[in-house]
Scaffold this motif. Structure first.
Motif, mmCIF file in Angstrom:
data_model
loop_
_atom_site.group_PDB
_atom_site.id
_atom_site.type_symbol
_atom_site.label_atom_id
_atom_site.label_comp_id
_atom_site.label_asym_id
_atom_site.label_seq_id
_atom_site.Cartn_x
_atom_site.Cartn_y
_atom_site.Cartn_z
ATOM 1 N N ILE A 42 0.857 -1.187 0.000
ATOM 2 C CA ILE A 42 0.000 0.000 0.000
ATOM 3 C C ILE A 42 0.893 1.237 0.000
ATOM 4 O O ILE A 42 1.852 1.322 0.761
ATOM 5 C CB ILE A 42 -0.907 -0.002 1.253
ATOM 6 N N ALA A 50 1.060 5.351 0.649
ATOM 7 C CA ALA A 50 0.319 6.391 1.376
ATOM 8 C C ALA A 50 1.114 7.681 1.396
ATOM 9 O O ALA A 50 2.333 7.674 1.272
ATOM 10 C CB ALA A 50 0.039 5.927 2.797
ATOM 11 N N ILE A 80 -9.331 7.238 3.238
ATOM 12 C CA ILE A 80 -9.421 6.305 2.096
ATOM 13 C C ILE A 80 -10.324 6.891 1.011
ATOM 14 O O ILE A 80 -11.501 7.181 1.252
ATOM 15 C CB ILE A 80 -9.973 4.931 2.539
ATOM 16 N N ILE A 129 -4.344 7.149 1.842
ATOM 17 C CA ILE A 129 -4.012 5.839 1.283
ATOM 18 C C ILE A 129 -4.325 5.798 -0.219
ATOM 19 O O ILE A 129 -5.316 6.379 -0.652
ATOM 20 C CB ILE A 129 -4.910 4.778 1.984
ATOM 21 N N LEU A 187 -5.699 2.980 -2.476
ATOM 22 C CA LEU A 187 -6.252 1.626 -2.367
ATOM 23 C C LEU A 187 -5.574 0.689 -3.374
ATOM 24 O O LEU A 187 -5.032 1.155 -4.389
ATOM 25 C CB LEU A 187 -7.761 1.648 -2.629
ATOM 26 N N SER A 192 -0.274 2.140 -5.313
ATOM 27 C CA SER A 192 -0.363 0.864 -4.587
ATOM 28 C C SER A 192 -0.357 -0.302 -5.565
ATOM 29 O O SER A 192 -0.625 -0.130 -6.755
ATOM 30 C CB SER A 192 -1.627 0.815 -3.724
ATOM 31 N N ILE A 248 -4.825 -2.746 4.257
ATOM 32 C CA ILE A 248 -4.598 -1.496 4.997
ATOM 33 C C ILE A 248 -4.174 -1.785 6.437
ATOM 34 O O ILE A 248 -3.296 -1.110 6.978
ATOM 35 C CB ILE A 248 -5.835 -0.576 4.929
ATOM 36 N N TRP A 295 -0.569 -2.598 6.273
ATOM 37 C CA TRP A 295 0.217 -1.363 6.085
ATOM 38 C C TRP A 295 0.361 -0.615 7.411
ATOM 39 O O TRP A 295 1.446 -0.142 7.764
ATOM 40 C CB TRP A 295 -0.455 -0.477 5.019
#
Length: 253
Positions: free
Chosen positions: A2, A4, A17, A43, A45, A51, A66, A69
């Motif tokens: 992931i 971010a 999100i 984040i 997704l 990601s 998530i 992560w």
């Protein structure tokens, strides 16, 4: 993995999100504003942004990605905010989380119900871009306009454009999203009632949360409260950033 983006480094952790076809950058200005009070993590997704791709992107699988992560980054407790499809991922996380992990939950303009397909033409348009790898953003927009007439929607979708050696391509795993689309439309897999304090925020002009969803929401989220942002649609955080941000701050603080 992931990917971010972090904003701020003091205050409690807040994980944000995005929705379908979005990415962390959609939340840039909101995250900057919230970073005064929180350490904000926006984040990407799976199948979105930077990601990794994920086949069969179900809500339990995305939620688990998530959590993994967060554990990797030593984020043990956090506030959680999700918009649209990201709201369903957030609901799934809340249903699966051990007690105390998620302190408060904000669900933006989505309900824990099944939805009807409404992105079929968009998916075809994105596949057309992937296939032709247009030479410019203008060319990509012209191509997409055959599938989606709304300029604002096209501008949002084309934020995923990245330049490659062959032309422009998308930072989206379009085929994986298309293959998972029927699952994305379904409600999260929730076997437990969620007791976490939860705020549902609805855009007044949006039909993603409607009156007949209230029973389903209250059955799963007995601790839920509701706010409506006037003169806003499904993209209420982009349309009305100030009232939206103040609602978030007030609820979390």
């Amino acid at each position: 993995m992931i990917h971010a983006k972090q904003y701020g480094s003091s205050g409690p952790n807040l994980i944000v999100i995005h929705g379908l076809f979005g990415n962390a950058d959609n939340w840039h200005s909101i995250a900057q504003s919230l970073a005064e009070h929180f350490t904000v993590h926006c984040i990407d997704l799976p199948n979105h942004g930077k990601s990794d791709s994920m086949s069969d992107a179900s809500y339990p699988k995305m939620a688990e990605a998530i959590f993994d992560w967060a554990e990797l980054n030593k984020i043990n407790t956090f506030y959680l905010l999700g918009h649209s499809m990201g709201g369903k991922v957030a609901m799934q996380m809340a249903a699966n989380a051990p007690v105390g992990k998620i302190e408060k939950l904000i669900v933006v303009d989505i309900s824990p119900v099944d939805y009807q397909p409404s992105h079929t033409r968009i998916l075809e348009g994105l596949k057309a871009i992937e296939k032709s790898q247009p030479a410019s953003r203008k060319e990509a927009d012209a191509l997409l306009s055959s599938y989606e007439s709304n300029l604002a929607v096209r501008q949002f979708l084309l934020k995923n454009l990245v330049r490659s050696e062959q032309g422009f391509t998308l930072e989206l795993s379009v085929n994986n999203i298309a293959d998972s689309y029927s699952t994305i439309l379904e409600k999260p897999v929730m076997e437990n009632v969620v007791d976490i304090p939860t705020l549902f925020i609805k855009g007044e002009n949006s039909d993603y949360i409607v009156a007949q969803h209230q029973e389903a929401i209250m059955a799963l989220f007995p601790n839920a409260s509701f706010k409506i942002i006037t003169d806003a649609g499904h993209w209420l955080h982009a349309e009305k950033p100030l009232p939206f941000t103040s609602l978030v701050k007030r609820f979390l603080q």
